[in-house]
Design a protein around this motif. Sequence first.
Motif, mmCIF file in Angstrom:
data_model
loop_
_atom_site.group_PDB
_atom_site.id
_atom_site.type_symbol
_atom_site.label_atom_id
_atom_site.label_comp_id
_atom_site.label_asym_id
_atom_site.label_seq_id
_atom_site.Cartn_x
_atom_site.Cartn_y
_atom_site.Cartn_z
ATOM 1 N N GLY A 1 -6.155 5.311 1.246
ATOM 2 C CA GLY A 1 -5.658 5.611 2.588
ATOM 3 C C GLY A 1 -6.673 6.364 3.435
ATOM 4 O O GLY A 1 -6.846 6.079 4.629
ATOM 5 N N GLY B 1 7.846 7.121 -3.154
ATOM 6 C CA GLY B 1 6.781 8.108 -3.036
ATOM 7 C C GLY B 1 7.188 9.365 -2.297
ATOM 8 O O GLY B 1 6.333 10.153 -1.884
ATOM 9 N N ASP C 1 7.200 2.916 1.416
ATOM 10 C CA ASP C 1 6.918 4.355 1.441
ATOM 11 C C ASP C 1 7.053 4.947 2.840
ATOM 12 O O ASP C 1 6.955 6.164 2.998
ATOM 13 C CB ASP C 1 5.491 4.626 0.946
ATOM 14 C CG ASP C 1 4.461 4.038 1.885
ATOM 15 O OD1 ASP C 1 4.326 2.805 1.913
ATOM 16 O OD2 ASP C 1 3.812 4.812 2.617
ATOM 17 N N ASP D 1 0.825 -1.213 0.000
ATOM 18 C CA ASP D 1 0.000 0.000 0.000
ATOM 19 C C ASP D 1 0.861 1.265 0.000
ATOM 20 O O ASP D 1 1.800 1.408 0.782
ATOM 21 C CB ASP D 1 -0.921 -0.006 1.226
ATOM 22 C CG ASP D 1 -1.835 -1.222 1.231
ATOM 23 O OD1 ASP D 1 -2.618 -1.364 0.263
ATOM 24 O OD2 ASP D 1 -1.746 -2.043 2.164
ATOM 25 N N ASP D 2 0.530 2.175 -0.889
ATOM 26 C CA ASP D 2 1.241 3.442 -1.072
ATOM 27 C C ASP D 2 2.660 3.248 -1.618
ATOM 28 O O ASP D 2 3.441 4.190 -1.664
ATOM 29 C CB ASP D 2 1.303 4.266 0.224
ATOM 30 C CG ASP D 2 -0.079 4.678 0.704
ATOM 31 O OD1 ASP D 2 -1.041 4.612 -0.094
ATOM 32 O OD2 ASP D 2 -0.194 5.068 1.879
ATOM 33 N N SER E 1 -0.280 4.615 -5.863
ATOM 34 C CA SER E 1 -0.091 5.940 -5.284
ATOM 35 C C SER E 1 -0.910 6.150 -4.011
ATOM 36 O O SER E 1 -2.031 5.653 -3.880
ATOM 37 C CB SER E 1 -0.480 7.003 -6.320
ATOM 38 O OG SER E 1 -0.556 8.274 -5.706
ATOM 39 N N SER E 2 -0.362 6.924 -3.106
ATOM 40 C CA SER E 2 -1.087 7.295 -1.882
ATOM 41 C C SER E 2 -2.243 8.244 -2.191
ATOM 42 O O SER E 2 -3.074 8.516 -1.329
ATOM 43 C CB SER E 2 -0.136 7.954 -0.888
ATOM 44 O OG SER E 2 0.408 9.131 -1.455
ATOM 45 N N LYS E 3 -2.312 8.705 -3.444
ATOM 46 C CA LYS E 3 -3.357 9.675 -3.818
ATOM 47 C C LYS E 3 -4.627 8.997 -4.355
ATOM 48 O O LYS E 3 -5.539 9.673 -4.816
ATOM 49 C CB LYS E 3 -2.819 10.644 -4.878
ATOM 50 C CG LYS E 3 -1.618 11.461 -4.406
ATOM 51 C CD LYS E 3 -1.215 12.497 -5.444
ATOM 52 C CE LYS E 3 -0.047 13.337 -4.959
ATOM 53 N NZ LYS E 3 1.236 12.627 -5.100
#
Length: 265
Positions: free
Chosen positions: A34, A211, A192, A23-24, A28-30
Amino acid sequence: MDSCSKSARESSSPFDSLVFDLDDTLYSSKTGIGEALKKNIDDFLVERCGFAPDKASSLRVELFKTYGSSLAGLRALGYDVDADDYHSVVHGRLPYHLIKPDSQLRNLLRSIPQRKIIFTNSDRIHAMKALKRLGLEDCFDQIVCFETMNPDLSRSARPDEFPVVLKPSPEAMRITLRETSVDPCRTLFLDDNVRNIAAGKAVGLRTVLVGKTVKTKEADYTLDAVNNLPKAVPEIWVDPNDDGDQIIISSTRNEIDSILTPVGA
Ligand SMILES: [Mg+2]
């Protein structure tokens, strides 16, 4: 120069294995996943544990800071929270449609000849769902996940009998090295989270902070997105059958130099 830097196999790639957070890191964390995760944890604290809705967010933050996760914190404090039930709410209710197939990353991973391993704090069901959404379900040789690090949790007599083990604890790193049998000196670890990267460095892994653009002293490399791995760490693709250090991925030296960002290596 550390003992890992020189090797009899110096003419080949310095890496036998790559260990990826999920995850992330692989997406992407975007994406919004999250944020949805945080809301689901808050909902769990209210629905299953009876905390006041206006206290849930701050409690989640405190539990994360002190214990590494809400599940770990709740069990350490004596709440008899079942891990499968926790994950069924926190991960089971995620809007997985926000994770899109990444054919570029798939091609990238398929071009990496070394062993590839997932190392995630998430449960196995989530890992499989997320990898399937990304189109990467057949790109990895092994998955180390919540269940791998916490095999005895379901048979504990009381909630605090077995502390929940997660990255970045030394125990999580020890279990992962044991379960994967990787040589840390010849393994690249991508994550990340700066604390996870520090934990990886502490057990001798070569580290890539993903990231982020801000460097940390424990990160050997930093890259803004995992898809930029070939430019940041081209030595992954050195052909072990070559006598020299020919790089299969075509990048000019200038391209590589402009992006390669070793930190304290
Ligand atoms: Mg992560």
